[in-house]
Design an enzyme around this catalytic site. Structure first.
Site, PDB file in Angstrom:
ATOM      1  N   THR A  72     -12.121  28.004 -86.237  1.00 33.93           N
ATOM      2  CA  THR A  72     -12.797  26.857 -85.632  1.00 33.93           C
ATOM      3  C   THR A  72     -12.165  26.478 -84.305  1.00 33.93           C
ATOM      4  O   THR A  72     -12.859  26.235 -83.309  1.00 33.93           O
ATOM      5  CB  THR A  72     -12.791  25.657 -86.597  1.00 33.93           C
ATOM      6  OG1 THR A  72     -13.601  25.972 -87.734  1.00 33.93           O
ATOM      7  CG2 THR A  72     -13.327  24.405 -85.928  1.00 33.93           C
ATOM      8  N   ASN A 151     -21.509  34.809 -91.575  1.00 29.57           N
ATOM      9  CA  ASN A 151     -20.664  34.447 -92.704  1.00 29.57           C
ATOM     10  C   ASN A 151     -21.449  34.211 -93.979  1.00 29.57           C
ATOM     11  O   ASN A 151     -20.883  34.251 -95.078  1.00 29.57           O
ATOM     12  CB  ASN A 151     -19.858  33.181 -92.375  1.00 29.57           C
ATOM     13  CG  ASN A 151     -20.730  32.050 -91.905  1.00 29.57           C
ATOM     14  OD1 ASN A 151     -21.480  32.176 -90.935  1.00 29.57           O
ATOM     15  ND2 ASN A 151     -20.638  30.903 -92.574  1.00 29.57           N
ATOM     16  N   GLN A 179     -15.515  36.811 -89.589  1.00 30.06           N
ATOM     17  CA  GLN A 179     -15.855  37.570 -90.787  1.00 30.06           C
ATOM     18  C   GLN A 179     -15.690  39.075 -90.589  1.00 30.06           C
ATOM     19  O   GLN A 179     -15.559  39.816 -91.569  1.00 30.06           O
ATOM     20  CB  GLN A 179     -17.297  37.278 -91.216  1.00 30.06           C
ATOM     21  CG  GLN A 179     -17.522  35.858 -91.695  1.00 30.06           C
ATOM     22  CD  GLN A 179     -16.822  35.541 -92.998  1.00 30.06           C
ATOM     23  OE1 GLN A 179     -16.551  36.418 -93.814  1.00 30.06           O
ATOM     24  NE2 GLN A 179     -16.520  34.271 -93.212  1.00 30.06           N
ATOM     25  N   SER A 199      -9.479  34.860 -87.669  1.00 28.12           N
ATOM     26  CA  SER A 199      -8.711  33.948 -88.523  1.00 28.12           C
ATOM     27  C   SER A 199      -8.036  34.731 -89.637  1.00 28.12           C
ATOM     28  O   SER A 199      -8.639  35.620 -90.244  1.00 28.12           O
ATOM     29  CB  SER A 199      -9.635  32.882 -89.117  1.00 28.12           C
ATOM     30  OG  SER A 199      -8.909  31.928 -89.861  1.00 28.12           O
ATOM     31  N   HIS A 201      -6.944  33.894 -92.702  1.00 27.69           N
ATOM     32  CA  HIS A 201      -7.175  33.691 -94.134  1.00 27.69           C
ATOM     33  C   HIS A 201      -8.419  34.395 -94.658  1.00 27.69           C
ATOM     34  O   HIS A 201      -8.713  34.344 -95.847  1.00 27.69           O
ATOM     35  CB  HIS A 201      -7.216  32.186 -94.468  1.00 27.69           C
ATOM     36  CG  HIS A 201      -8.485  31.484 -94.091  1.00 27.69           C
ATOM     37  ND1 HIS A 201      -9.406  31.063 -95.026  1.00 27.69           N
ATOM     38  CD2 HIS A 201      -8.974  31.100 -92.891  1.00 27.69           C
ATOM     39  CE1 HIS A 201     -10.405  30.445 -94.417  1.00 27.69           C
ATOM     40  NE2 HIS A 201     -10.156  30.459 -93.116  1.00 27.69           N
ATOM     41  N   THR A 237       4.577  23.771 -80.825  1.00 28.65           N
ATOM     42  CA  THR A 237       5.516  24.706 -81.443  1.00 28.65           C
ATOM     43  C   THR A 237       4.762  25.700 -82.322  1.00 28.65           C
ATOM     44  O   THR A 237       3.917  25.315 -83.134  1.00 28.65           O
ATOM     45  CB  THR A 237       6.557  23.948 -82.291  1.00 28.65           C
ATOM     46  OG1 THR A 237       7.260  23.043 -81.440  1.00 28.65           O
ATOM     47  CG2 THR A 237       7.539  24.908 -82.926  1.00 28.65           C
ATOM     48  N   CYS A 325     -17.750  25.520 -95.176  1.00 29.08           N
ATOM     49  CA  CYS A 325     -17.721  24.336 -94.309  1.00 29.08           C
ATOM     50  C   CYS A 325     -18.874  23.382 -94.576  1.00 29.08           C
ATOM     51  O   CYS A 325     -18.869  22.249 -94.120  1.00 29.08           O
ATOM     52  CB  CYS A 325     -17.739  24.758 -92.840  1.00 29.08           C
ATOM     53  SG  CYS A 325     -16.330  25.788 -92.393  1.00 29.08           S
TER      54      CYS A 325
END
Length: 408
Positions: A72, A151, A179, A199, A201, A237, A325
């Site tokens: 996102t 997705n 995806q 991404s 995950h 950071t 989402c």
């Protein structure tokens, strides 16, 4: 009761090897990468190595890879950052009607700032026409953002061709590859994309970390101002454990990419064939040929999707009706509406997305549970009763009569 997890498009479990790679950076190697002493420099080196690994996997230069908090953020940075940095050249953006909400809502936010957005339609398989894409180009078009693979329905777009068309018109091209990354082979140079989002995950890596590829020379406004992290483009950071885990997960995924995709494709096709053969009033959503290997999406008539998901969950089967989402929304999927499904059918959708731990036995057990669930729900459906008595024609039967593909 064994849990069968078929929602890998939503998120995936962290692989043991990934967790092992991450753990030291939570404990003994906890230094801030911006520090000059050895404890900090070791974490700085780990981030640099992860950047090199991920860049190599997509054919990019390490200086073109920026770490983010996930897909996102990457999508928002690419779209808003490019629009704001290039507004003097024009304020027109092209996207599609089936994008992830991270893209759609970013575009809508820009519309409120005075930008203009064209939302391209798709065909009944979710594919964008390259001709309609080119026709949408106009004076002032600065950016096109089209997802690599959907997705919800798994449809893979002709990204290379679309990027080529965009560049012929002097338009930059971004793709949401969340995806697709580490699920299909991709090279940023072969595709010709200027920006790409991914991404961790979605590929057995940790949540909360992603990347944005920005081709050298592409003008994008900074995301966060502050320190010099991410070469001054995104100041905060670094999430060192997450970054290390992302690189390890991608490395593992690419190591056996072809074999794993072949295995998943066989399981996917087995499940699709069983559903079409054994469950009446079922429609496969999306393209069968141009589809992610791990994606299955069906609509079932005379069914309310939430009841189907809850009954499957009670049987230990974890599935979804679309994007995680929007799981709290009562509205039908915008993707299914965009491919032409009426509300009644879109509300009865089911997505099963396979992962590295999915077996043939899992798929057969899930389909057996699905058959029982649908029989139970249809037994309580007034519309199904009308159908059995011949007073209701049925929507999916109408699709079949009109020659739509993949309808049982």
């Amino acid at each position: 009761m064994k849990q069968i997890y078929l929602d890998n498009a939503s998120t995936t479990p962290v692989a043991p090897e990934v967790l092992d790679a991450m753990l030291p950076y939570f404990t003994e190697e906890f230094g801030n990468p911006s520090s000059l002493y050895p404890l900090g420099q070791r974490t700085s080196d780990a981030v640099a190595e992860a950047r090199r690994t991920l860049a190599c996997l997509i054919g990019a230069q390490p200086s073109e890879v920026f770490f983010t908090s996930g897909g996102t953020e990457s999508d928002n940075w690419a779209i808003k950052g490019f629009a704001h940095a290039n507004a003097a050249r024009g304020k027109h953006i092209i996207t599609s009607a089936i994008e992830h909400h991270a893209v759609l809502h970013a575009c809508q936010a820009l519309e409120r700032e005075g930008f203009h957005v064209t939302y391209l339609p798709v065909d009944d398989e979710g594919l964008i026409s390259p001709d309609s894409f080119e026709e949408a180009m106009r004076e002032g078009t600065i950016l096109a953002t089209i997802m690599f693979a959907n997705n919800e329905i798994g449809t893979i777009q002709p990204i290379g061709e679309l990027a080529r068309i965009a560049h012929e018109h002097g338009v930059a091209f971004h793709t949401d590859a969340v995806q697709a990354f580490a699920h299909v082979p991709l090279s940023v140079d072969e595709l010709g994309v200027d920006m790409l989002s991914a991404s961790a995950h979605k590929l057995n890596g940790p949540k909360g970390v992603g990347l944005l590829y920005i081709r050298r020379g592409t003008k994008v406004a900074n995301l966060l101002d502050g320190g010099q992290q991410e070469r001054g483009r995104r100041a905060t950071t670094e999430n060192v454990p997450g970054i290390v885990g992302f690189a390890k997960a991608a490395e593992l995924a690419y190591a056996d990419l072809d074999a794993e995709q072949e295995r998943l494709r066989a399981l996917r096709d087995h499940a699709i064939r069983r559903i079409l053969a054994e469950i009446p009033h079922a429609k496969l959503n999306g393209s069968w040929e141009q589809r992610l290997a791990n994606n299955i999406n069906f609509s079932f008539e005379f069914i309310e999707g939430e009841g189907m998901l809850l009954q499957l969950a009670a049987r230990g089967i974890c599935t979804s009706s679309g994007s995680a989402c929007t799981s709290g929304s009562l509205d039908p999927s915008h993707v299914l509406l965009a491919i032409g499904l009426p509300h009644e059918i879109a509300h009865g959708s089911l997505r099963m997305s396979l992962g590295r731990d999915t077996t043939l036995e899992d798929m057969d057990a899930a389909i057996d549970a699905l058959k029982t669930t649908l029989e139970n729900l249809r037994a309580m459906s007034p519309l199904y009763e009308d159908y059995t008595h011949g007073t209701y024609a049925g929507i999916i039967d109408g699709y079949k009569a009109n020659g739509m593909r993949y309808v049982s």
